[in-house]
Design a protein around this motif. Structure first.
Motif, PDB file in Angstrom:
ATOM      1  N   GLY A 239     -15.386  -0.166  -4.692  1.00 29.11           N
ATOM      2  CA  GLY A 239     -14.871  -1.449  -4.246  1.00 29.11           C
ATOM      3  C   GLY A 239     -13.370  -1.467  -4.035  1.00 29.11           C
ATOM      4  O   GLY A 239     -12.790  -2.547  -3.912  1.00 29.11           O
ATOM      5  N   LEU A 240     -12.727  -0.311  -3.990  1.00 27.84           N
ATOM      6  CA  LEU A 240     -11.273  -0.248  -3.857  1.00 27.84           C
ATOM      7  C   LEU A 240     -10.812  -0.004  -2.434  1.00 27.84           C
ATOM      8  O   LEU A 240      -9.626   0.262  -2.213  1.00 27.84           O
ATOM      9  CB  LEU A 240     -10.721   0.869  -4.763  1.00 27.84           C
ATOM     10  N   LEU A 241     -11.714  -0.039  -1.459  1.00 30.85           N
ATOM     11  CA  LEU A 241     -11.341   0.228  -0.081  1.00 30.85           C
ATOM     12  C   LEU A 241     -10.439  -0.892   0.434  1.00 30.85           C
ATOM     13  O   LEU A 241     -10.773  -2.069   0.336  1.00 30.85           O
ATOM     14  CB  LEU A 241     -12.591   0.324   0.797  1.00 30.85           C
ATOM     15  N   PRO A 242      -9.251  -0.566   0.978  1.00 28.61           N
ATOM     16  CA  PRO A 242      -8.319  -1.615   1.428  1.00 28.61           C
ATOM     17  C   PRO A 242      -8.758  -2.187   2.779  1.00 28.61           C
ATOM     18  O   PRO A 242      -9.514  -1.568   3.520  1.00 28.61           O
ATOM     19  CB  PRO A 242      -6.996  -0.857   1.556  1.00 28.61           C
ATOM     20  N   PRO A 243      -8.259  -3.375   3.134  1.00 31.11           N
ATOM     21  CA  PRO A 243      -8.646  -3.979   4.415  1.00 31.11           C
ATOM     22  C   PRO A 243      -7.964  -3.351   5.624  1.00 31.11           C
ATOM     23  O   PRO A 243      -8.466  -3.471   6.726  1.00 31.11           O
ATOM     24  CB  PRO A 243      -8.224  -5.442   4.251  1.00 31.11           C
ATOM     25  N   TRP A 244      -6.813  -2.677   5.459  1.00 26.87           N
ATOM     26  CA  TRP A 244      -6.101  -2.064   6.573  1.00 26.87           C
ATOM     27  C   TRP A 244      -5.953  -0.574   6.334  1.00 26.87           C
ATOM     28  O   TRP A 244      -5.481  -0.143   5.266  1.00 26.87           O
ATOM     29  CB  TRP A 244      -4.712  -2.676   6.757  1.00 26.87           C
ATOM     30  N   LEU A 245      -6.366   0.213   7.308  1.00 31.94           N
ATOM     31  CA  LEU A 245      -6.214   1.663   7.257  1.00 31.94           C
ATOM     32  C   LEU A 245      -5.184   2.105   8.284  1.00 31.94           C
ATOM     33  O   LEU A 245      -5.126   1.554   9.389  1.00 31.94           O
ATOM     34  CB  LEU A 245      -7.546   2.373   7.543  1.00 31.94           C
ATOM     35  N   LEU A 246      -4.398   3.106   7.930  1.00 31.74           N
ATOM     36  CA  LEU A 246      -3.457   3.708   8.866  1.00 31.74           C
ATOM     37  C   LEU A 246      -4.152   4.827   9.613  1.00 31.74           C
ATOM     38  O   LEU A 246      -4.879   5.633   9.018  1.00 31.74           O
ATOM     39  CB  LEU A 246      -2.233   4.268   8.128  1.00 31.74           C
ATOM     40  N   ARG A 247      -3.930   4.881  10.927  1.00 29.67           N
ATOM     41  CA  ARG A 247      -4.552   5.901  11.748  1.00 29.67           C
ATOM     42  C   ARG A 247      -3.484   6.525  12.635  1.00 29.67           C
ATOM     43  O   ARG A 247      -3.004   5.878  13.552  1.00 29.67           O
ATOM     44  CB  ARG A 247      -5.667   5.294  12.606  1.00 29.67           C
ATOM     45  N   PRO A 248      -3.063   7.776  12.323  1.00 27.37           N
ATOM     46  CA  PRO A 248      -3.531   8.653  11.242  1.00 27.37           C
ATOM     47  C   PRO A 248      -2.797   8.354   9.943  1.00 27.37           C
ATOM     48  O   PRO A 248      -1.803   7.629   9.955  1.00 27.37           O
ATOM     49  CB  PRO A 248      -3.175  10.045  11.774  1.00 27.37           C
ATOM     50  N   PRO A 249      -3.245   8.910   8.824  1.00 29.73           N
ATOM     51  CA  PRO A 249      -2.534   8.717   7.550  1.00 29.73           C
ATOM     52  C   PRO A 249      -1.087   9.213   7.644  1.00 29.73           C
ATOM     53  O   PRO A 249      -0.778  10.162   8.347  1.00 29.73           O
ATOM     54  CB  PRO A 249      -3.351   9.549   6.560  1.00 29.73           C
ATOM     55  N   ARG A 250      -0.230   8.523   6.909  1.00 30.94           N
ATOM     56  CA  ARG A 250       1.207   8.812   6.970  1.00 30.94           C
ATOM     57  C   ARG A 250       1.614   9.719   5.805  1.00 30.94           C
ATOM     58  O   ARG A 250       1.345   9.392   4.640  1.00 30.94           O
ATOM     59  CB  ARG A 250       1.985   7.503   6.904  1.00 30.94           C
ATOM     60  N   PRO A 251       2.266  10.862   6.092  1.00 28.68           N
ATOM     61  CA  PRO A 251       2.705  11.747   4.995  1.00 28.68           C
ATOM     62  C   PRO A 251       3.755  11.055   4.120  1.00 28.68           C
ATOM     63  O   PRO A 251       4.591  10.290   4.600  1.00 28.68           O
ATOM     64  CB  PRO A 251       3.290  12.957   5.721  1.00 28.68           C
ATOM     65  N   LEU A 252       3.706  11.326   2.815  1.00 27.18           N
ATOM     66  CA  LEU A 252       4.632  10.742   1.844  1.00 27.18           C
ATOM     67  C   LEU A 252       5.573  11.816   1.305  1.00 27.18           C
ATOM     68  O   LEU A 252       5.171  12.980   1.111  1.00 27.18           O
ATOM     69  CB  LEU A 252       3.866  10.096   0.688  1.00 27.18           C
ATOM     70  N   ALA A 253       6.808  11.401   1.081  1.00 28.33           N
ATOM     71  CA  ALA A 253       7.777  12.298   0.442  1.00 28.33           C
ATOM     72  C   ALA A 253       7.472  12.389  -1.048  1.00 28.33           C
ATOM     73  O   ALA A 253       6.823  11.508  -1.637  1.00 28.33           O
ATOM     74  CB  ALA A 253       9.193  11.785   0.675  1.00 28.33           C
ATOM     75  N   LEU A 254       7.928  13.455  -1.678  1.00 24.33           N
ATOM     76  CA  LEU A 254       7.699  13.691  -3.102  1.00 24.33           C
ATOM     77  C   LEU A 254       9.030  13.667  -3.838  1.00 24.33           C
ATOM     78  O   LEU A 254      10.056  14.130  -3.332  1.00 24.33           O
ATOM     79  CB  LEU A 254       7.005  15.034  -3.320  1.00 24.33           C
ATOM     80  N   ARG A 255       9.002  13.101  -5.008  1.00 22.99           N
ATOM     81  CA  ARG A 255      10.122  13.179  -5.948  1.00 22.99           C
ATOM     82  C   ARG A 255       9.600  13.856  -7.197  1.00 22.99           C
ATOM     83  O   ARG A 255       8.914  13.225  -8.007  1.00 22.99           O
ATOM     84  CB  ARG A 255      10.688  11.811  -6.270  1.00 22.99           C
ATOM     85  N   GLY A 256       9.865  15.134  -7.258  1.00 18.67           N
ATOM     86  CA  GLY A 256       9.200  15.932  -8.284  1.00 18.67           C
ATOM     87  C   GLY A 256       7.761  16.133  -7.860  1.00 18.67           C
ATOM     88  O   GLY A 256       7.469  16.739  -6.830  1.00 18.67           O
ATOM     89  N   SER A 257       6.846  15.628  -8.651  1.00 23.89           N
ATOM     90  CA  SER A 257       5.422  15.702  -8.304  1.00 23.89           C
ATOM     91  C   SER A 257       4.836  14.339  -7.975  1.00 23.89           C
ATOM     92  O   SER A 257       3.634  14.208  -7.792  1.00 23.89           O
ATOM     93  CB  SER A 257       4.638  16.326  -9.467  1.00 23.89           C
TER      94      SER A 257
END
Length: 450
Positions: free
Chosen positions: A352-370
């Protein structure tokens, strides 16, 4: 029994249209419909109770009978036998006074079998059905034939009437010859309209609505500019829901024909039903209609008109699809074409955790450490992981795997996704849905919560 007689339209039928097509509209109200001379005869006593009584059925017939002009009172008549109803119809067209006694005072000329002998009988002082019936039967049979007495007995109700009932074909398919060669596609619209009227009567008699039909035209030439031509050219018209409204279908057909180019002049036009479905009966609301509400175009008619004008691929609707990959849970199909049977997402997927808006395509995220970051701040993982590993059976051009490969250079199998999903949050971005690609270790933003 009780009968109605309806005058047939005076316009001749196009070549190729069977005469029985003039009575298809009446089969919606009674299965006993027959053609006789210039009239359509309906036996209504067996079905009038189903339509709310004789008066209600009479009103429905008068509202839906084709060809009823301003002089509607002269276009139909009713009586206890088929021949009496037909005689009353003929007398009303002549403009004479209604008979005081029925059927005694009906003129001889209103019965088809007596017309050849009407003048001879008048010289004998016999001008009505009742006067002829009072003559000695043996003398009438010797002088005018037994067929006259047999027809009079049927008209009077003393002998059973033998009628050739109209039967509907299992599939609608009519072909007509054009009066002149059609040089352009718009010239096909007028003969197509007459075929649409016949289709409407066929649909109403079967209580069906059309979902797909084909309009075809036959080329008058075998070769054009040295190019071999197919004998027929056709276009297919589809609707999103069962339709009996020929005005709407005519508009759709006009849109399509306006963009159609004929390969050669056409000599014949054919209309065929490809798919039909039961027509749902109209339901009435519990509340009265608002008299001040505007009359808009129904949604389905707008969708079908735009699809005919812009093309089927330009107007699409979503359909659920059984797949664990979020971007593949919904597919898009043309609105006027029936999509495959809807299949819900797998039961319990994502908890039940599926959000109402999906990004197409998924957006890469930066990392700070891990830890993944969004808008410069680390995300706090609140729920998860929800593991997804699916799609090895197909390539997925719409899949986010391509974006994953481009961002991280993974060499996963085409279509295969191997992800761990989390619900995350920070003060700037709010609640988001992220996943970690198990093949590359990269993090991606895939959904946003309200």
């Amino acid at each position: 029994m009780y009968w109605h007689a309806w005058r047939l339209p005076p316009e001749p039928l196009p070549p190729g249209v069977p005469a029985a097509a003039q009575g298809w509209w009446a089969l919606r109200f009674t299965p006993r419909v027959a053609l006789l001379d210039e009239a359509l005869l309906l036996e209504v006593q067996s079905t009038e109770r189903l339509w709310g009584g004789r008066a209600a059925l009479r009103a429905l017939l008068r509202a839906q009978a084709p060809g009823s002009g301003p002089e509607a009172a002269q276009d139909w008549a009713e009586g206890p036998t088929a021949l009496q109803a037909l005689a009353l119809l003929r007398q009303s067209r002549l403009g004479g006074p209604p008979p005081r006694r029925l059927p005694h005072d009906l003129p001889l000329a209103t019965l088809t079998a007596l017309r050849p002998h009407a003048q001879a009988l008048q010289h004998l002082g016999c001008r009505t059905w009742g006067a002829l019936r009072a003559l000695p039967r043996a003398g009438v049979a010797r002088r005018f034939g037994a067929a006259c007495l047999a027809a009079l007995d049927q008209a009077w109700g003393d002998a059973p009437e033998a009628a050739a009932w109209i039967e509907l074909p299992a599939q609608f398919a009519l072909e007509v010859e054009l009066p002149a060669l059609a040089e352009s596609s718009t010239a096909l619209l007028r003969p197509a309209e007459r075929l649409l009227l016949a289709l409407q009567g066929w649909l109403r008699a079967r209580h069906q609505g059309v979902l797909a039909l084909e309009l075809a035209w036959r080329h008058d030439l075998r070769r054009h500019d040295g190019v071999e031509l197919p004998p027929w050219q056709a276009l297919v018209l589809r609707t999103a829901e069962p339709q009996q409204d020929m005005a709407h279908l005519r508009r759709l057909l006009a849109e399509r024909l306006g963009r159609q180019r004929l390969a050669a002049p056409a000599s014949h036009v054919a209309l065929r039903s490809l798919q039909t479905a039961p027509m749902p009966e109209a339901s009435h609301g519990l509340l009265p209609a608002d008299p001040h509400a505007g009359q808009g175009v129904p949604w389905q008619e707008l969708v079908e008109r735009l699809s005919a004008r812009l093309g089927p691929q330009a107007v699409q609707v979503p359909q659920l699809h059984a797949d664990h990959r979020p971007e593949c849970m919904q597919r898009w199909y043309p609105a006027v074409q029936p999509p495959p049977v809807a299949a819900p997402a797998p039961r319990g997927a994502y908890g039940g955790l599926l959000p109402p808006w999906l990004l197409r395509p998924p957006r890469p995220l930066a990392l700070r450490g891990s830890r993944p970051c969004l808008h410069g701040q680390p995300l706090r993982l609140l729920a998860g992981p929800q593991r997804v590993e699916a799609g090895w059976w197909e390539a997925a051009p719409e899949s986010a795997q391509n974006a994953v490969q481009d961002a991280a250079g993974s060499a996963a199998a085409p279509g295969l996704v191997r992800r761990d999903y989390f619900v995350a949050h920070n003060a700037v971005a709010g609640w988001v849905w992220v996943f970690r690609d198990r093949g590359t270790g990269g993090w991606f933003l895939h959904g946003v919560y309200a």
